[in-house]
Write a protein that holds these residues in place. Structure first.
Motif, PDB file in Angstrom:
ATOM      1  N   ASN A   1       0.814  -1.216   0.000  1.00  0.00           N
ATOM      2  CA  ASN A   1       0.000   0.000   0.000  1.00  0.00           C
ATOM      3  C   ASN A   1       0.847   1.266   0.000  1.00  0.00           C
ATOM      4  O   ASN A   1       0.546   2.228  -0.702  1.00  0.00           O
ATOM      5  CB  ASN A   1      -0.931   0.021   1.209  1.00  0.00           C
ATOM      6  CG  ASN A   1      -1.973  -1.088   1.157  1.00  0.00           C
ATOM      7  OD1 ASN A   1      -1.913  -1.965   0.311  1.00  0.00           O
ATOM      8  ND2 ASN A   1      -2.920  -1.035   2.070  1.00  0.00           N
ATOM      9  N   HIS A   2       1.890   1.288   0.819  1.00  0.00           N
ATOM     10  CA  HIS A   2       2.735   2.470   0.941  1.00  0.00           C
ATOM     11  C   HIS A   2       4.076   2.043   1.519  1.00  0.00           C
ATOM     12  O   HIS A   2       4.272   0.864   1.862  1.00  0.00           O
ATOM     13  CB  HIS A   2       2.081   3.525   1.843  1.00  0.00           C
ATOM     14  CG  HIS A   2       1.749   3.020   3.214  1.00  0.00           C
ATOM     15  ND1 HIS A   2       2.691   2.883   4.212  1.00  0.00           N
ATOM     16  CD2 HIS A   2       0.574   2.602   3.758  1.00  0.00           C
ATOM     17  CE1 HIS A   2       2.132   2.407   5.307  1.00  0.00           C
ATOM     18  NE2 HIS A   2       0.845   2.225   5.065  1.00  0.00           N
ATOM     19  N   THR A   3       5.012   2.978   1.623  1.00  0.00           N
ATOM     20  CA  THR A   3       6.322   2.680   2.223  1.00  0.00           C
ATOM     21  C   THR A   3       6.583   3.589   3.423  1.00  0.00           C
ATOM     22  O   THR A   3       7.723   3.969   3.698  1.00  0.00           O
ATOM     23  CB  THR A   3       7.450   2.830   1.183  1.00  0.00           C
ATOM     24  OG1 THR A   3       7.428   4.161   0.640  1.00  0.00           O
ATOM     25  CG2 THR A   3       7.294   1.810   0.068  1.00  0.00           C
ATOM     26  N   ARG A   4       5.536   3.928   4.153  1.00  0.00           N
ATOM     27  CA  ARG A   4       5.694   4.733   5.364  1.00  0.00           C
ATOM     28  C   ARG A   4       6.073   3.846   6.548  1.00  0.00           C
ATOM     29  O   ARG A   4       5.838   2.646   6.537  1.00  0.00           O
ATOM     30  CB  ARG A   4       4.400   5.511   5.656  1.00  0.00           C
ATOM     31  CG  ARG A   4       4.034   6.487   4.549  1.00  0.00           C
ATOM     32  CD  ARG A   4       2.871   7.374   4.938  1.00  0.00           C
ATOM     33  NE  ARG A   4       1.617   6.652   5.016  1.00  0.00           N
ATOM     34  CZ  ARG A   4       0.815   6.408   3.985  1.00  0.00           C
ATOM     35  NH1 ARG A   4       1.150   6.820   2.772  1.00  0.00           N
ATOM     36  NH2 ARG A   4      -0.325   5.767   4.152  1.00  0.00           N
ATOM     37  N   ARG A   5       6.618   4.473   7.584  1.00  0.00           N
ATOM     38  CA  ARG A   5       7.116   3.746   8.745  1.00  0.00           C
ATOM     39  C   ARG A   5       6.025   3.199   9.657  1.00  0.00           C
ATOM     40  O   ARG A   5       6.311   2.496  10.615  1.00  0.00           O
ATOM     41  CB  ARG A   5       8.020   4.659   9.591  1.00  0.00           C
ATOM     42  CG  ARG A   5       9.266   5.139   8.887  1.00  0.00           C
ATOM     43  CD  ARG A   5      10.106   6.009   9.799  1.00  0.00           C
ATOM     44  NE  ARG A   5      11.222   6.600   9.101  1.00  0.00           N
ATOM     45  CZ  ARG A   5      12.390   6.008   8.902  1.00  0.00           C
ATOM     46  NH1 ARG A   5      12.587   4.789   9.386  1.00  0.00           N
ATOM     47  NH2 ARG A   5      13.356   6.612   8.241  1.00  0.00           N
ATOM     48  N   LEU A   6       4.782   3.520   9.377  1.00  0.00           N
ATOM     49  CA  LEU A   6       3.695   3.261  10.311  1.00  0.00           C
ATOM     50  C   LEU A   6       3.445   1.788  10.584  1.00  0.00           C
ATOM     51  O   LEU A   6       2.973   1.430  11.661  1.00  0.00           O
ATOM     52  CB  LEU A   6       2.393   3.892   9.778  1.00  0.00           C
ATOM     53  CG  LEU A   6       2.410   5.416   9.592  1.00  0.00           C
ATOM     54  CD1 LEU A   6       1.128   5.861   8.904  1.00  0.00           C
ATOM     55  CD2 LEU A   6       2.566   6.116  10.929  1.00  0.00           C
ATOM     56  N   ASN A   7       3.703   0.923   9.632  1.00  0.00           N
ATOM     57  CA  ASN A   7       3.257  -0.461   9.731  1.00  0.00           C
ATOM     58  C   ASN A   7       4.397  -1.467   9.671  1.00  0.00           C
ATOM     59  O   ASN A   7       5.332  -1.316   8.887  1.00  0.00           O
ATOM     60  CB  ASN A   7       2.264  -0.769   8.600  1.00  0.00           C
ATOM     61  CG  ASN A   7       1.068   0.164   8.605  1.00  0.00           C
ATOM     62  OD1 ASN A   7       1.056   1.128   7.870  1.00  0.00           O
ATOM     63  ND2 ASN A   7       0.084  -0.116   9.439  1.00  0.00           N
ATOM     64  N   GLY A   8       4.269  -2.521  10.485  1.00  0.00           N
ATOM     65  CA  GLY A   8       5.285  -3.567  10.494  1.00  0.00           C
ATOM     66  C   GLY A   8       5.429  -4.268   9.165  1.00  0.00           C
ATOM     67  O   GLY A   8       6.532  -4.668   8.783  1.00  0.00           O
ATOM     68  N   HIS A   9       4.308  -4.445   8.432  1.00  0.00           N
ATOM     69  CA  HIS A   9       4.418  -5.149   7.152  1.00  0.00           C
ATOM     70  C   HIS A   9       5.252  -4.362   6.151  1.00  0.00           C
ATOM     71  O   HIS A   9       5.915  -4.948   5.290  1.00  0.00           O
ATOM     72  CB  HIS A   9       3.029  -5.460   6.577  1.00  0.00           C
ATOM     73  CG  HIS A   9       2.374  -4.308   5.877  1.00  0.00           C
ATOM     74  ND1 HIS A   9       1.601  -3.376   6.527  1.00  0.00           N
ATOM     75  CD2 HIS A   9       2.395  -3.929   4.568  1.00  0.00           C
ATOM     76  CE1 HIS A   9       1.157  -2.483   5.648  1.00  0.00           C
ATOM     77  NE2 HIS A   9       1.626  -2.788   4.464  1.00  0.00           N
TER      78      HIS A   9
ATOM     79  N   GLY B   1       4.185   5.167  -2.143  1.00  0.00           N
ATOM     80  CA  GLY B   1       5.381   5.890  -1.730  1.00  0.00           C
ATOM     81  C   GLY B   1       5.375   6.190  -0.245  1.00  0.00           C
ATOM     82  O   GLY B   1       4.416   5.904   0.473  1.00  0.00           O
ATOM     83  N   GLY B   2       6.501   6.748   0.233  1.00  0.00           N
ATOM     84  CA  GLY B   2       6.592   7.065   1.650  1.00  0.00           C
ATOM     85  C   GLY B   2       8.018   7.199   2.134  1.00  0.00           C
ATOM     86  O   GLY B   2       8.956   7.410   1.358  1.00  0.00           O
ATOM     87  N   ASP B   3       8.196   7.020   3.455  1.00  0.00           N
ATOM     88  CA  ASP B   3       9.460   7.290   4.132  1.00  0.00           C
ATOM     89  C   ASP B   3      10.637   6.474   3.613  1.00  0.00           C
ATOM     90  O   ASP B   3      11.776   6.944   3.639  1.00  0.00           O
ATOM     91  CB  ASP B   3       9.307   7.012   5.636  1.00  0.00           C
ATOM     92  CG  ASP B   3       8.161   7.785   6.255  1.00  0.00           C
ATOM     93  OD1 ASP B   3       8.089   8.994   6.017  1.00  0.00           O
ATOM     94  OD2 ASP B   3       7.346   7.173   6.957  1.00  0.00           O
ATOM     95  N   PHE B   4      10.367   5.235   3.181  1.00  0.00           N
ATOM     96  CA  PHE B   4      11.470   4.340   2.848  1.00  0.00           C
ATOM     97  C   PHE B   4      11.889   4.394   1.374  1.00  0.00           C
ATOM     98  O   PHE B   4      12.768   3.630   0.962  1.00  0.00           O
ATOM     99  CB  PHE B   4      11.106   2.894   3.212  1.00  0.00           C
ATOM    100  CG  PHE B   4      11.101   2.621   4.687  1.00  0.00           C
ATOM    101  CD1 PHE B   4      12.248   2.801   5.452  1.00  0.00           C
ATOM    102  CD2 PHE B   4       9.951   2.180   5.327  1.00  0.00           C
ATOM    103  CE1 PHE B   4      12.255   2.549   6.808  1.00  0.00           C
ATOM    104  CE2 PHE B   4       9.944   1.921   6.684  1.00  0.00           C
ATOM    105  CZ  PHE B   4      11.093   2.110   7.427  1.00  0.00           C
ATOM    106  N   ASP B   5      11.282   5.262   0.583  1.00  0.00           N
ATOM    107  CA  ASP B   5      11.635   5.303  -0.842  1.00  0.00           C
ATOM    108  C   ASP B   5      13.113   5.619  -1.057  1.00  0.00           C
ATOM    109  O   ASP B   5      13.763   5.047  -1.936  1.00  0.00           O
ATOM    110  CB  ASP B   5      10.771   6.328  -1.573  1.00  0.00           C
ATOM    111  CG  ASP B   5       9.365   5.807  -1.842  1.00  0.00           C
ATOM    112  OD1 ASP B   5       9.095   4.649  -1.489  1.00  0.00           O
ATOM    113  OD2 ASP B   5       8.543   6.564  -2.400  1.00  0.00           O
ATOM    114  N   SER B   6      13.658   6.531  -0.258  1.00  0.00           N
ATOM    115  CA  SER B   6      15.075   6.883  -0.431  1.00  0.00           C
ATOM    116  C   SER B   6      15.967   5.696  -0.079  1.00  0.00           C
ATOM    117  O   SER B   6      16.993   5.471  -0.746  1.00  0.00           O
ATOM    118  CB  SER B   6      15.436   8.089   0.440  1.00  0.00           C
ATOM    119  OG  SER B   6      15.171   7.829   1.808  1.00  0.00           O
ATOM    120  N   LEU B   7      15.605   4.925   0.935  1.00  0.00           N
ATOM    121  CA  LEU B   7      16.380   3.737   1.294  1.00  0.00           C
ATOM    122  C   LEU B   7      16.312   2.702   0.182  1.00  0.00           C
ATOM    123  O   LEU B   7      17.325   2.076  -0.174  1.00  0.00           O
ATOM    124  CB  LEU B   7      15.847   3.134   2.596  1.00  0.00           C
ATOM    125  CG  LEU B   7      16.491   1.816   3.045  1.00  0.00           C
ATOM    126  CD1 LEU B   7      17.962   2.027   3.386  1.00  0.00           C
ATOM    127  CD2 LEU B   7      15.749   1.230   4.247  1.00  0.00           C
TER     128      LEU B   7
END
Length: 359
Positions: free
Chosen positions: A8-16, A40-46
């Motif tokens: 769904n997204h790459t934000r830090r909110l969820n363990g999955h 998209g989200g927080d982990f895109d740069s990683l």
């Protein structure tokens, strides 16, 4: 192998999200070509720093959005000729299924949140990965055949997310008790608050730290404010990396009511915490069924208080359980997760291609 992960997204909110990002990066290190489709989200740069291609696919559960997602995803699968499509949530699985069916691409689904009713839809996969034995058994009861179901226990040690993190312990008051997770009812935080209240009089120097955020944060702060132990409870809030808190903690507690295979236990064990977890879902398996961490019944604050008292009355006992947390900890590496997942992929592929890729 060319692999597409859909979430769904790459934000830090969820363990999955953490699990999927860890897996994608580890697969690149094994020599595979990996892409991620999400909002998209927080982990895109990683992801990009690890050589992972990313593109946007909107997962909003509205018919116009889903139709656009289907069209866009189909174009990517067609143009990049993926060997495997790996869906990590229900919406991702539903929009991937017809595309994979038409194009003859194996669809792998991972059941991260088995407690959700929609988890049954993850059975659409050519192979279905369960993140713990208990999740596997639950999916069998939901009708997923044993031939397509595979268990790959979660693990995080050695993940790309941990690279460059601080090893400096946070200055916590000792004896310190730590919780890390989302602030919502499934995690059982009220049980921990009441357990801590019960033992606070006997151990007035003990301090409880709550790391994380969520919709119940203010509710929980108001609840704690009514307790006598209120001055000994600190809400840290959301942090980018809880590991320095884990390194500093004496006791890590996860009092969940439901938790398929929480990554935080792998991280707490890596940080050498003495661990207490509720005996529910995948928690016992991640704690080696009581050999690497202490287990208590879920929804039982009195039992949790008794276990906290058992540890706090003896620093030597805490030290012993910190050492026990290292038992068979090599099972919790992301490299092991990635290798086992690749084997699941190969088992799902048409035989001639699977043989070619394996050589």
């Amino acid at each position: 192998m060319r692999i597409l992960h859909i979430l769904n997204h790459t934000r830090r909110l969820n363990g999955h999200v953490h699990a999927a990002v860890d897996l994608a990066c580890a697969q690149v290190r094994l020599g595979h070509e990996v892409y991620v489709a999400s909002e998209g989200g927080d982990f895109d740069s990683l992801l990009k720093a690890n050589g992972i291609g990313t593109f946007v696919v909107n997962h909003r559960r509205r018919i116009p959005s889903l139709v656009k997602a289907l069209i866009r995803l189909n174009a990517h699968v067609r143009d990049l000729e993926f060997d495997i499509v790996h869906a990590h949530m229900m919406t991702s699985a539903v929009i991937s299924y017809p595309i994979c069916k038409v194009r003859g691409v194996p669809l792998i689904t991972t059941v991260h949140n088995e407690f959700e009713r929609s988890a049954t839809l993850m059975g659409l996969g050519t192979r279905v990965i369960a993140v713990s034995d208990v999740v596997g058994a639950s999916m069998k009861r939901r009708g997923v055949s044993a031939s397509k179901l595979k268990v790959v226990l979660n693990g995080t040690i050695g993940s790309s997310r941990s690279e460059g993190r601080s090893e400096e312990p946070k200055p916590l008051r000792s004896p310190s008790i730590l919780f890390v997770g989302g602030l919502h009812p499934r995690k059982g935080l009220p049980d921990l608050f009441h357990a801590f209240e019960a033992i606070h009089g006997a151990f007035p120097a003990a301090h409880l730290y709550v790391v994380g955020d969520g919709p119940y944060r203010e509710t929980y702060k108001e609840m704690v404010a009514t307790l006598e132990c209120a001055e000994a409870v600190t809400f840290i809030g959301s942090v980018s990396d809880p590991y320095p808190y884990m390194v500093a903690a004496d006791v890590f507690v996860l009092p969940s009511h439901a938790d398929p295979a929480p990554l935080v236990l792998s991280e707490a064990r890596e940080a050498r915490c003495a661990v207490i977890g509720s005996a529910v879902d995948g928690i016992p398996q991640l704690l080696e069924h009581g050999e690497a961490g202490l287990l208590v019944p879920p929804r039982d604050p009195a039992a949790l208080a008794g276990m906290l008292r058992h540890l706090l009355e003896s620093p030597e006992r805490i030290a012993s359980w910190k050492q026990k947390s290292q038992l068979r900890i090599d099972r919790l590496t992301i490299e092991r997760v990635a290798k086992e997942t690749i084997e699941v992929y190969r088992s799902a592929m048409p035989h001639p291609k699977a043989v070619a890729l394996a050589t």
